[in-house]
Scaffold this motif. Structure first.
Motif, PDB file in Angstrom:
ATOM      1  N   THR A 226       4.954  -4.058  11.429  1.00 39.60           N
ATOM      2  CA  THR A 226       5.876  -3.398  10.219  1.00 39.60           C
ATOM      3  C   THR A 226       7.408  -3.744  10.729  1.00 39.60           C
ATOM      4  O   THR A 226       8.179  -4.277   9.860  1.00 39.60           O
ATOM      5  N   GLU A 227       7.798  -3.817  11.980  1.00 44.56           N
ATOM      6  CA  GLU A 227       9.061  -4.194  12.259  1.00 44.56           C
ATOM      7  C   GLU A 227       9.200  -5.702  11.989  1.00 44.56           C
ATOM      8  O   GLU A 227      10.244  -6.277  11.609  1.00 44.56           O
ATOM      9  N   ALA A 228       8.416  -6.506  12.202  1.00 38.14           N
ATOM     10  CA  ALA A 228       8.394  -7.988  12.182  1.00 38.14           C
ATOM     11  C   ALA A 228       8.477  -8.267  10.805  1.00 38.14           C
ATOM     12  O   ALA A 228       9.316  -9.270  10.229  1.00 38.14           O
ATOM     13  N   VAL A 229       7.609  -7.855   9.751  1.00 39.36           N
ATOM     14  CA  VAL A 229       7.738  -7.968   8.496  1.00 39.36           C
ATOM     15  C   VAL A 229       8.975  -7.602   8.176  1.00 39.36           C
ATOM     16  O   VAL A 229       9.580  -8.201   6.920  1.00 39.36           O
ATOM     17  N   ALA A 230       9.532  -6.194   8.275  1.00 38.56           N
ATOM     18  CA  ALA A 230      10.822  -5.766   7.712  1.00 38.56           C
ATOM     19  C   ALA A 230      11.912  -6.889   7.923  1.00 38.56           C
ATOM     20  O   ALA A 230      13.011  -6.891   7.540  1.00 38.56           O
ATOM     21  N   ALA A 231      11.700  -7.529   9.161  1.00 40.46           N
ATOM     22  CA  ALA A 231      12.831  -8.631   9.629  1.00 40.46           C
ATOM     23  C   ALA A 231      12.702  -9.907   8.994  1.00 40.46           C
ATOM     24  O   ALA A 231      13.275 -10.943   9.316  1.00 40.46           O
ATOM     25  N   GLU A 232      11.730  -9.823   8.132  1.00 44.21           N
ATOM     26  CA  GLU A 232      11.396 -11.094   7.347  1.00 44.21           C
ATOM     27  C   GLU A 232      10.855 -12.257   8.314  1.00 44.21           C
ATOM     28  O   GLU A 232      11.333 -13.691   8.137  1.00 44.21           O
ATOM     29  N   LEU A 233      10.156 -11.988   9.319  1.00 42.74           N
ATOM     30  CA  LEU A 233       9.801 -13.060  10.410  1.00 42.74           C
ATOM     31  C   LEU A 233       8.272 -13.627   9.650  1.00 42.74           C
ATOM     32  O   LEU A 233       7.817 -14.687  10.241  1.00 42.74           O
ATOM     33  N   GLY A 234       7.784 -12.854   8.818  1.00 41.56           N
ATOM     34  CA  GLY A 234       6.458 -13.340   8.243  1.00 41.56           C
ATOM     35  C   GLY A 234       5.915 -12.312   7.200  1.00 41.56           C
ATOM     36  O   GLY A 234       6.123 -11.160   7.227  1.00 41.56           O
ATOM     37  N   VAL A 235       4.734 -12.734   6.765  1.00 42.80           N
ATOM     38  CA  VAL A 235       3.843 -11.805   6.095  1.00 42.80           C
ATOM     39  C   VAL A 235       2.566 -11.129   7.083  1.00 42.80           C
ATOM     40  O   VAL A 235       2.059 -11.969   7.985  1.00 42.80           O
ATOM     41  N   GLY A 236       2.676  -9.946   6.828  1.00 45.01           N
ATOM     42  CA  GLY A 236       1.568  -9.219   7.740  1.00 45.01           C
ATOM     43  C   GLY A 236       0.430  -8.788   7.048  1.00 45.01           C
ATOM     44  O   GLY A 236       0.257  -8.990   6.009  1.00 45.01           O
ATOM     45  N   VAL A 237      -0.543  -8.462   7.989  1.00 42.05           N
ATOM     46  CA  VAL A 237      -1.827  -7.519   7.048  1.00 42.05           C
ATOM     47  C   VAL A 237      -1.855  -6.248   7.860  1.00 42.05           C
ATOM     48  O   VAL A 237      -1.515  -6.153   9.029  1.00 42.05           O
ATOM     49  N   VAL A 238      -2.267  -5.329   7.025  1.00 41.54           N
ATOM     50  CA  VAL A 238      -2.447  -3.907   7.390  1.00 41.54           C
ATOM     51  C   VAL A 238      -3.842  -3.451   6.529  1.00 41.54           C
ATOM     52  O   VAL A 238      -3.979  -3.732   5.340  1.00 41.54           O
ATOM     53  N   SER A 240      -5.560  -0.463   4.403  1.00 39.22           N
ATOM     54  CA  SER A 240      -5.048   0.392   3.400  1.00 39.22           C
ATOM     55  C   SER A 240      -4.896   1.912   3.522  1.00 39.22           C
ATOM     56  O   SER A 240      -4.370   2.564   3.070  1.00 39.22           O
ATOM     57  N   VAL A 241      -5.652   2.087   4.812  1.00 40.18           N
ATOM     58  CA  VAL A 241      -5.627   3.494   5.268  1.00 40.18           C
ATOM     59  C   VAL A 241      -4.372   3.694   6.373  1.00 40.18           C
ATOM     60  O   VAL A 241      -3.978   4.572   6.589  1.00 40.18           O
ATOM     61  N   GLU A 242      -3.699   2.520   6.552  1.00 40.25           N
ATOM     62  CA  GLU A 242      -2.739   2.539   7.625  1.00 40.25           C
ATOM     63  C   GLU A 242      -1.277   2.232   6.917  1.00 40.25           C
ATOM     64  O   GLU A 242      -0.392   1.916   7.701  1.00 40.25           O
ATOM     65  N   VAL A 243      -1.209   2.193   5.699  1.00 35.78           N
ATOM     66  CA  VAL A 243      -0.201   1.729   4.932  1.00 35.78           C
ATOM     67  C   VAL A 243       1.215   2.703   5.418  1.00 35.78           C
ATOM     68  O   VAL A 243       0.999   3.977   5.025  1.00 35.78           O
ATOM     69  N   SER A 244       2.313   2.202   5.769  1.00 36.95           N
ATOM     70  CA  SER A 244       3.615   2.786   6.101  1.00 36.95           C
ATOM     71  C   SER A 244       4.376   3.099   4.970  1.00 36.95           C
ATOM     72  O   SER A 244       4.074   2.554   3.946  1.00 36.95           O
ATOM     73  N   HIS A 245       4.847   4.178   5.120  1.00 40.83           N
ATOM     74  CA  HIS A 245       5.953   4.727   4.061  1.00 40.83           C
ATOM     75  C   HIS A 245       7.340   4.368   4.249  1.00 40.83           C
ATOM     76  O   HIS A 245       8.174   4.689   3.730  1.00 40.83           O
ATOM     77  N   ASP A 246       7.416   3.161   5.058  1.00 38.55           N
ATOM     78  CA  ASP A 246       8.784   2.632   5.361  1.00 38.55           C
ATOM     79  C   ASP A 246       9.205   1.937   4.042  1.00 38.55           C
ATOM     80  O   ASP A 246       8.586   0.716   3.471  1.00 38.55           O
ATOM     81  N   PRO A 247      10.431   2.323   3.626  1.00 40.28           N
ATOM     82  CA  PRO A 247      10.917   1.675   2.441  1.00 40.28           C
ATOM     83  C   PRO A 247      11.261   0.236   2.429  1.00 40.28           C
ATOM     84  O   PRO A 247      11.505  -0.544   1.493  1.00 40.28           O
ATOM     85  N   ARG A 248      11.267  -0.292   3.663  1.00 42.49           N
ATOM     86  CA  ARG A 248      11.572  -1.721   3.902  1.00 42.49           C
ATOM     87  C   ARG A 248      10.391  -2.535   3.759  1.00 42.49           C
ATOM     88  O   ARG A 248      10.769  -3.910   3.388  1.00 42.49           O
ATOM     89  N   VAL A 249       9.044  -2.324   3.568  1.00 42.24           N
ATOM     90  CA  VAL A 249       7.972  -2.941   3.219  1.00 42.24           C
ATOM     91  C   VAL A 249       7.229  -2.571   2.253  1.00 42.24           C
ATOM     92  O   VAL A 249       7.337  -1.496   1.864  1.00 42.24           O
ATOM     93  N   ARG A 250       6.339  -3.410   1.663  1.00 45.28           N
ATOM     94  CA  ARG A 250       5.357  -3.140   0.699  1.00 45.28           C
ATOM     95  C   ARG A 250       3.985  -3.767   1.093  1.00 45.28           C
ATOM     96  O   ARG A 250       3.823  -4.683   1.414  1.00 45.28           O
ATOM     97  N   ALA A 251       2.893  -2.837   0.952  1.00 45.73           N
ATOM     98  CA  ALA A 251       1.582  -3.270   1.025  1.00 45.73           C
ATOM     99  C   ALA A 251       0.748  -3.892  -0.238  1.00 45.73           C
ATOM    100  O   ALA A 251       1.137  -2.998  -1.431  1.00 45.73           O
ATOM    101  N   VAL A 252       0.514  -4.718  -0.173  1.00 44.07           N
ATOM    102  CA  VAL A 252      -0.154  -5.688  -1.626  1.00 44.07           C
ATOM    103  C   VAL A 252      -1.500  -5.697  -1.339  1.00 44.07           C
ATOM    104  O   VAL A 252      -1.733  -6.730  -0.298  1.00 44.07           O
TER     105      VAL A 252
END
Length: 288
Positions: A226-238, A240-252
């Motif tokens: 999550t931190e790496a994605v929020a820092a725009e280092l790349g796209v992550g995978v997660v 669907s049961v572990e989706v963070s409520h962090d406003p800096r990222v979105r799960a698609v």
């Protein structure tokens, strides 16, 4: 020493009556009389004096009554404790899980139904969780993608989908239907370690679809991804049961084959009928 005889004596000493002692022990009055007579004859001792109105203890009987009251009092305490556990009024449950997201609602339900139950939760990766269960360091476990094996009882819990994790404002962050797996070809990604169930599922789906992401970072936790994605280092995978409520990222959601994970509850087969373990299994949403 005959415990039935001592039990009969203890009941008479407590009740002061052969009739009430028989009712206490759920046996006949002659049976109580016979047990005490046999006890007195075997040890050549007089424990009780029978009068017209009541039964009185002799000096020796008083000494023995103090011993039997303590002895059978402990037995009654043990019975109360065991009965409370059978009725799930008390007890301790060792739980292992490969993530907190599915197990926490189940523990909340367990606490609501059985507030006297104490739970020790062990969180780890998939391999650690399965190992804890197989070694019986855990009574039950919430697992992902575990293959059936001899001696292991598994019950389906739910399914989850692999999602792409992107920074807020990314072109994919507003896609409601999701992104096609093929769109991840040559995309720079930050992923969990190779032993992660989410990573293994994603890699297998990519191999089947002949998609080759460019993995920039391998990280050992969901939080690091999550931190790496929020820092725009790349796209992550997660999952669907572990989706963070962090406003800096979105799960698609990622659209493609082989991107589902099966979650289940497990215990050792020989222990599946234990009341406390069965109570945990009954918390699964699809339990009858």
């Amino acid at each position: 020493m005959n415990l039935f005889q001592l039990r009969a004596f203890d009941a008479v000493a407590r009740e002061g009556s052969f009739t009430r002692a028989a009712a206490r022990l759920f046996i006949s009055q002659p049976a109580v009389t016979g047990h005490i007579k046999a006890l007195e004859e075997h040890y050549q001792i007089t424990l009780l004096r029978r009068t017209a109105r009541r039964v009185e203890l002799t000096e020796e009987g008083t000494k023995l009554a103090a011993i039997t009251r303590a002895m059978f009092g402990l037995a009654e305490e043990a019975q109360v404790m065991l009965e409370a556990n059978r009725q799930l009024l008390t007890g301790r449950l060792e739980v292992a899980a490969d993530g907190p997201h599915l197990v926490m609602p189940m523990l909340a339900s367990l606490r609501a139904r059985y507030p006297g139950i104490t739970v020790n939760l062990r969180l780890g990766n998939a391999q650690e969780t399965l190992a804890a269960l197989l070694s019986e360091h855990a009574d039950v476990a919430v697992l992902t993608e575990v293959e059936p094996r001899k001696g292991l009882h598994l019950q389906a819990l739910s399914e989850s989908r692999i999602c792409a994790l992107v920074p807020e404002g990314h072109p994919w962050s507003t896609l409601r239907e999701g992104v096609a797996l093929k769109q991840l070809d040559q995309v720079i990604m930050v992923l969990r370690e190779l032993s992660s169930i989410t990573r293994r599922t994603f890699d297998a789906a990519c191999a089947q679809a002949r998609v080759s992401p460019r993995v920039l970072l391998e990280l050992d936790s969901r939080e690091a991804v999550t931190e790496a994605v929020a820092a725009e280092l790349g796209v992550g995978v997660v999952s669907s049961v572990e989706v963070s409520h962090d406003p800096r990222v979105r799960a698609v959601p990622i659209i493609g084959d082989g991107l589902l994970n099966r979650h289940m509850i497990g215990c050792m087969e020989r222990r599946r009928d234990l009341r406390l373990i069965q109570a945990f299994f009954d918390l699964a949403p699809n339990s009858a």
